[in-house]
Structures are given as structure tokens and as C-alpha cells.
Design an enzyme around this catalytic site. Structure first.
Site, mmCIF file in Angstrom:
data_model
loop_
_atom_site.group_PDB
_atom_site.id
_atom_site.type_symbol
_atom_site.label_atom_id
_atom_site.label_comp_id
_atom_site.label_asym_id
_atom_site.label_seq_id
_atom_site.Cartn_x
_atom_site.Cartn_y
_atom_site.Cartn_z
ATOM 1 N N HIS A 1 -1.123 21.898 13.500
ATOM 2 C CA HIS A 1 0.143 21.171 13.630
ATOM 3 C C HIS A 1 0.449 20.351 12.376
ATOM 4 O O HIS A 1 -0.444 20.007 11.592
ATOM 5 C CB HIS A 1 0.113 20.247 14.853
ATOM 6 C CG HIS A 1 -0.930 19.172 14.761
ATOM 7 N ND1 HIS A 1 -0.777 18.030 13.992
ATOM 8 C CD2 HIS A 1 -2.152 19.077 15.336
ATOM 9 C CE1 HIS A 1 -1.847 17.271 14.102
ATOM 10 N NE2 HIS A 1 -2.706 17.890 14.909
ATOM 11 N N GLU B 1 1.912 16.942 10.263
ATOM 12 C CA GLU B 1 1.390 15.573 10.192
ATOM 13 C C GLU B 1 1.992 14.662 11.259
ATOM 14 O O GLU B 1 3.156 14.779 11.627
ATOM 15 C CB GLU B 1 1.714 15.013 8.803
ATOM 16 C CG GLU B 1 1.151 13.640 8.524
ATOM 17 C CD GLU B 1 1.579 13.151 7.146
ATOM 18 O OE1 GLU B 1 0.826 13.394 6.186
ATOM 19 O OE2 GLU B 1 2.678 12.559 7.042
ATOM 20 N N GLU C 1 -6.193 19.977 22.059
ATOM 21 C CA GLU C 1 -7.270 19.344 21.296
ATOM 22 C C GLU C 1 -8.378 18.867 22.239
ATOM 23 O O GLU C 1 -8.138 18.620 23.430
ATOM 24 C CB GLU C 1 -6.710 18.170 20.488
ATOM 25 C CG GLU C 1 -7.723 17.439 19.619
ATOM 26 C CD GLU C 1 -8.376 18.317 18.555
ATOM 27 O OE1 GLU C 1 -9.205 19.179 18.929
ATOM 28 O OE2 GLU C 1 -8.077 18.132 17.364
#
Length: 195
Positions: A9, A11, A82
């Protein structure tokens, strides 16, 4: 042959601040949106069949911005969220070192279960998108864990610092996944130089 381009992904503000994000749902910042747009521009030069994304805002936001150009089917897969880092989420590296010098974060997701989740996700992709070209937008911890497993620890977690919006390519070669390349950022050069 199934091909996956793993896209980290763009920032977020927490990336800039050095905070560990995990399952904390942080959106892209302005630079992250620019990085996603640069990915989209680069990816229009090749053919892709589907975009798969983690449901977390920073990954899904990157996928949606890429898909504004590509116009592909977009699928959310929680298998590629994540890792949950428990009590360490929201802490900078320095704060984690002071609070958890042994790097054992209370209430974090078990490494074995995390690896099983990712393995299950890859298996689903290989079954559902056999011989397709898949863009998979996910997270640094996820991509590093996959690279670590596939390289038998030569690269990946603890060894490779993946940049935001980087590309890593893997493909299924008859019986296993093979790493073609990783942490590719040439498509971001104009963004990184400020244009």
C-alpha cells in the site's frame, strides 16, 4: 501459470512517523495517494485479470486508486490483512524498543497462525485464478512474511525493508510459488523526486 504482483500500500501518516500499524485502520496520506496513482499509470502497460486487496483502508484505498485506471474486478480478502501486532500498534520503533526490548508484543497474532492465514490465501488465489495475472494489494508485514516463506528465510521479515507502493512478483510454477523479484520501485521515481 498464475502470476501475482504483490503491491504494498501507499504511504500513511503512521508510516512517516515510524509507527507500527498492524490491524489499526489508517488511511493513505496525500503522498500515498500519489504513489497509488503512479502504480496505476505504470500498470496500465500490462494486462491484469483481477485486483485482490486487504480490506484495511490503506490497502483498499491503494487498490481503488489503481483500479480507477485499470477497471478490473476488485475482490477483498481478509486473509491478506496485516498482522495484528497487539499492544505495540501505534508505537514508534523507539517506543517499542523501550517498552518491549525482547520484541515480544503482548496480544499479537501468533506467527504460525499468521503464516497459515497467508498460505490459505495463496491457495485460494491459485484455485480461483489459475493461470491468471493477479494484482494483490497488501501490507509490508504480509509481503515480507510471504517472501520469507517462499525464499526459505533468505529475504523477507527481519531482512528486507519494503518501500511503500513497491512491487514484488511471484508465480506458481507447477508445484510451488517462485519469487521473480521484490521491492521494485522504478515506477515511483517521479513521485520520489517530487514530481
Amino acid at each position: 501459470m498464475t502470476m501475482i504482483c504483490l503491491v504494498r500500500h501507499g504511504e500513511t501518516d503512521w508510516n512517516v512517523q515510524g509507527k507500527i500499524q498492524g490491524k489499526t485502520d489508517i488511511p493513505l496520506n496525500t503522498e500515498g495517494m500519489r504513489q497509488a496513482a503512479r502504480c496505476a499509470h505504470y500498470l496500465t502497460d500490462s494486462n491484469w485479470d483481477v485486483i485482490i486487496t486487504s480490506p484495511l483502508k490503506r490497502a483498499k484505498g491503494t487498490a481503488l486508486l489503481i483500479n480507477e485506471k485499470l477497471q478490473l474486478p476488485l475482490i477483498e480478502m481478509p486473509e491478506f490483512e496485516e498482522k495484528h501486532f497487539g499492544d505495540a500498534e501505534g508505537m514508534t520503533y523507539e517506543e517499542r524498543e523501550l517498552t518491549f526490548p525482547d520484541r515480544h508484543y503482548p496480544n499479537q497474532e501468533d506467527n504460525y497462525l499468521f503464516a497459515e492465514r497467508l498460505s490459505s490465501g495463496l491457495q485460494i488465489i491459485n484455485e480461483c485464478y489459475q493461470n491468471k495475472r493477479v494484482l494483490l494489494v497488501s501490507h509490508g508485514g504480509v509481503i515480507n512474511a510471504l517472501l520469507g516463506t517462499l525464499s526459505k528465510g533468505e529475504i523477507g521479515s527481519g531482512k528486507t525493508r519494503l518501500l511503500n507502493a513497491c512491487f514484488s512478483h511471484i508465480q506458481f510454477d507447477q508445484t510451488n510459488w517462485v519469487i521473480e523479484n521484490y521491492n521494485q520501485v522504478s515506477h515511483l521515481e517521479k513521485v520520489m523526486s517530487g514530481t
